[in-house]
Every structure is written in C-alpha cells, then in structure tokens.
Design a protein around this motif. Structure first.
Motif, short mmCIF file in Angstrom:
data_model
loop_
_atom_site.label_atom_id
_atom_site.label_comp_id
_atom_site.label_asym_id
_atom_site.label_seq_id
_atom_site.Cartn_x
_atom_site.Cartn_y
_atom_site.Cartn_z
N GLY A 1 42.11 49.78 52.54
CA GLY A 1 42.38 49.00 53.75
C GLY A 1 41.96 47.57 53.50
O GLY A 1 42.17 47.02 52.42
N SER A 2 41.31 46.98 54.49
CA SER A 2 40.87 45.59 54.35
C SER A 2 40.00 45.22 55.55
O SER A 2 40.16 45.78 56.64
N THR A 3 39.14 44.24 55.36
CA THR A 3 38.45 43.65 56.50
C THR A 3 39.49 43.13 57.50
O THR A 3 39.24 43.10 58.71
N ALA A 4 40.66 42.75 56.99
CA ALA A 4 41.72 42.23 57.86
C ALA A 4 42.25 43.28 58.83
O ALA A 4 42.92 42.95 59.81
N GLY A 5 41.94 44.55 58.58
CA GLY A 5 42.35 45.61 59.49
C GLY A 5 41.47 45.70 60.71
O GLY A 5 41.82 46.35 61.71
N PRO B 1 37.85 46.16 51.68
CA PRO B 1 37.22 45.01 51.03
C PRO B 1 37.46 43.72 51.79
O PRO B 1 38.48 43.55 52.48
N GLY B 2 36.54 42.81 51.62
CA GLY B 2 36.75 41.42 52.03
C GLY B 2 37.34 40.65 50.86
O GLY B 2 38.08 41.21 50.05
N MET B 3 37.00 39.38 50.77
CA MET B 3 37.64 38.50 49.78
C MET B 3 37.31 38.92 48.34
O MET B 3 36.15 38.94 47.94
N VAL C 1 50.97 40.47 60.54
CA VAL C 1 51.37 41.84 60.18
C VAL C 1 50.49 42.41 59.07
O VAL C 1 50.24 43.62 59.03
N TYR C 2 49.98 41.56 58.18
CA TYR C 2 49.12 42.10 57.11
C TYR C 2 47.93 42.85 57.70
O TYR C 2 47.69 44.02 57.39
N GLY C 3 47.18 42.16 58.57
CA GLY C 3 46.02 42.81 59.18
C GLY C 3 46.42 44.05 59.97
O GLY C 3 45.69 45.05 59.98
N GLU D 1 45.15 39.19 41.83
CA GLU D 1 46.41 38.44 41.96
C GLU D 1 46.89 38.38 43.42
O GLU D 1 47.98 37.90 43.72
N PHE D 2 46.06 38.91 44.33
CA PHE D 2 46.41 39.03 45.75
C PHE D 2 46.91 37.71 46.35
O PHE D 2 47.96 37.67 47.01
N THR D 3 46.15 36.63 46.15
CA THR D 3 46.52 35.36 46.78
C THR D 3 47.71 34.70 46.07
O THR D 3 48.54 34.03 46.70
N PRO E 1 40.45 39.98 63.21
CA PRO E 1 41.63 39.11 63.24
C PRO E 1 41.34 37.72 62.67
O PRO E 1 40.20 37.26 62.72
N TYR E 2 42.33 37.10 62.10
CA TYR E 2 42.21 35.69 61.69
C TYR E 2 43.61 35.09 61.61
O TYR E 2 44.60 35.82 61.46
N PRO E 3 43.71 33.77 61.71
CA PRO E 3 45.04 33.14 61.71
C PRO E 3 45.78 33.40 60.41
O PRO E 3 45.19 33.32 59.32
C1 8X3 Z 1 42.43 40.82 51.95
C2 8X3 Z 1 41.24 40.21 52.61
O1 8X3 Z 1 40.55 38.35 54.19
O2 8X3 Z 1 42.20 37.83 52.50
O3 8X3 Z 1 42.76 42.01 52.55
O4 8X3 Z 1 42.78 39.19 54.37
S1 8X3 Z 1 41.72 38.84 53.45
#
Ligand code: 8X3
Ligand code: NDP
Length: 252
Positions: free
Chosen positions: A138-142, A182-184, A151-153, A188-190, A145-147
């Motif tokens: 999953g992700s902290t983004a789940g 995970p958080g940041m 849809v990703y979160g 290659e995610f970004t 919330p953040y700008p």
């Molecule tokens: C990736 C973490 O904070 O870049 O799931 O969305 S964040």
C-alpha cells in the motif's frame, strides 16, 4: 524443499530488492514484470543462489495472470508468499489538470492488477495454509491525503481495505494478509510518476534521507517469516526525516 515467493513488479525498486532478500533467505522465486530483459538479468544474478522462475506479465491483463499461474513449473506451484508490489503513481498535479487515461492506468494497475493476481493465487495459498502470506504494498498515501495524490492515494486506500477484508474471509485458512504502507522511498517511482523527469526525482530525494528499496524489502521478508500465528495487519514505515504536515487553509 524451500518456500516459494511470488513477486509482482520485480524489475525495479521494492520488488527487485525483495527478490534479492528472499534469495538470500533461501526462498525460491517467481518473478514477474513487463520488462523481460530486467527479469532475465535478475534471474542470471540470483539463479546460482536459489531456483528462479520468471514470467513476463502485465498485471492489468486478467487472462495473462491466470495463464502465468496455470503455467507455473511443478517446482514453483506451491506458493508460500504473494508479494503484490506492482504499482505506480502518475500525474503529480491537481486533479483538475490530470488526463483521465492516467487515472485509469493507476486504477487498472494498483487495484485491478492486484485483485487479478490475488484471485489467481488464492487457491494455492489456501492449499499452502498455515504460514502462507499475502503482502500487499500500500502506501502512506492510502491513509494521509496530500495535493496531487488524487487517484493514487485512493488506490492505496483500496489496498488497505481489501487487505483487511481478505483477512476476514481467510481467518480459518491460515493465510495471513498484510498491508505494508511505505512513505517516501527512493526507487524509480518518481521517475515513472513524472514520466521521466530525473531532475524532479533527484530533487524529491535530495538533501534528505529517504527509505531505500532494501529497507522495505527487509520489512517484507520479516513479515513473510513471522511465526504462523502472527498477522501484522498494517505496517506503516516512514523515513525518520519524514512526518505529517499541517492542514492547508485557503485565505483571502
Ligand atoms: C508513495 C509515497 O508519499 O510519494 O506511495 O505518495 S508518496
Ligand atoms: P518502481 O517504479 O521502482 O517499481 C515498480 C514496479 O512495478 C516495476 O517493477 C514495474 O515493472 C512494476 N509494474 C508497474 N506497472 C506494472 C504492470 N502493469 N504490470 C506489471 N508490473 C508493473 O517503484 P517502487 O518499487 O517504488 O514501487 C513498488 C510499489 O510500491 C508500488 O505499488 C508503489 O505504489 C509502492 N510504493 C512506493 C513508494 C515509494 O516512495 N517509492 C512508497 C509507497 C508505496 P515493469 O515496468 O517492468 O512492468
């Protein structure tokens, strides 16, 4: 016989690091991803340590997922751990500026793809029984919330709730389910999220200490190797140098 782990998104980041960690721990590997050359490189790197089966797979394609599972070689069938890791973010911009196609790609990969693989492997995981694991990334983004997360979160919120709901249905099977959030983390995610903007990726991870892929691989390995009677429901992991921020307020 060694235990078998099935990892989606093994060509990069957490998935590739997890492949290396499970190989070091003596597990046999089933490694999936779309980039076949990378799968072959990883197989060549790890095959001296443990048996490695690779499968080119786009998790969005339910029929292809079923075929990969149906065609697993005999020695790779009795899966002990499924690592649902394949995923991506796109369009780090306000929702009102995003192409609809990018939203669909995230839903198709992070939600439909994860569901496709889970559905295809549930029978074998249930057959494995006590000690089997489904580890969803999953992700902290789940949760937070953040700008630009739109849809990703939301797809990662799905991953969390799907993980919890699966636990309810699997309670008597011995199969554990964990949402690792995970958080940041520098992978290659970004680069994927920005469609190839290396400078943006370097900026995000620069002048701080993000998680490394190996940090999350270690947590995945730990969770998969817990005693059979322990289920971590959710494991949220941030870099020490990352935390929450204040609410945004629009002012005149
Ligand atoms: C990736 C973490 O904070 O870049 O799931 O969305 S964040
Ligand atoms: P990477 O971009 O480094 O790796 C993503 C992996 O997903 C690649 O192996 C890629 O393989 C695979 N993938 C993407 N789309 C598909 C698809 N349609 N079918 C099959 N495989 C696919 O990023 P991370 O390692 O960081 O990301 C792994 C997971 O971790 C994702 O679910 C991500 O959302 C999550 N995450 C990442 C965080 C971070 O900060 N890095 C934080 C929290 C969660 P290929 O392109 O070869 O198919």
């Amino acid at each position: 016989m060694s235990k078998i782990v099935f990892i989606t998104g093994a060509t990069s980041g957490f998935g590739r690091a997890a492949a290396r960690r499970f190989a070091a721990g003596g597990w046999s590997l089933v490694l999936c991803g779309r980039r076949v050359e990378r799968l072959q490189e990883l197989q060549n790197e790890l095959r001296e340590q443990v048996p490695v089966h690779i499968a080119a797979l786009d998790v969005r394609d339910a029929a292809a997922v079923q075929q990969v599972v149906a065609e697993l070689p005999e020695d790779f069938r009795q899966i002990h751990a499924l690592i649902n890791n394949a995923g991506l973010a796109l369009a780090p911009m306000p929702a009102q500026k995003v192409d609809l196609a990018d939203w669909h790609t995230m839903i198709d990969t992070n939600v439909t793809g994860l569901v496709n693989v889970t559905h295809a492997l549930l029978p074998t995981l249930i057959k494995t029984g006590a000690g089997a694991s489904i580890i969803n990334i999953g992700s902290t983004a789940g949760q937070w919330p953040y700008p630009g997360s739109h849809v990703y979160g939301a797809t990662k919120a799905f991953v969390q709730q799907f993980s919890y709901n699966l636990r309810c249905d699997l309670i008597a099977t011995g199969v554990r389910v964990t949402d690792i959030a995970p958080g940041m983390a520098e992978t290659e995610f970004t680069l994927v999220r920005t469609k190839g903007d290396q400078a943006a990726s370097d900026r995000l991870y620069g002048d701080t200490t993000p998680l490394a892929a190996e940090d999350i691989a270690e947590q995945i390995f730990y969770v998969a190797n817990l005693p059979d009677h322990i289920n971590f429901n959710r494991l949220e992991v941030m870099p020490t140098r990352q935390a929450w921020s204040a609410f945004a307020v629009d002012r005149d």
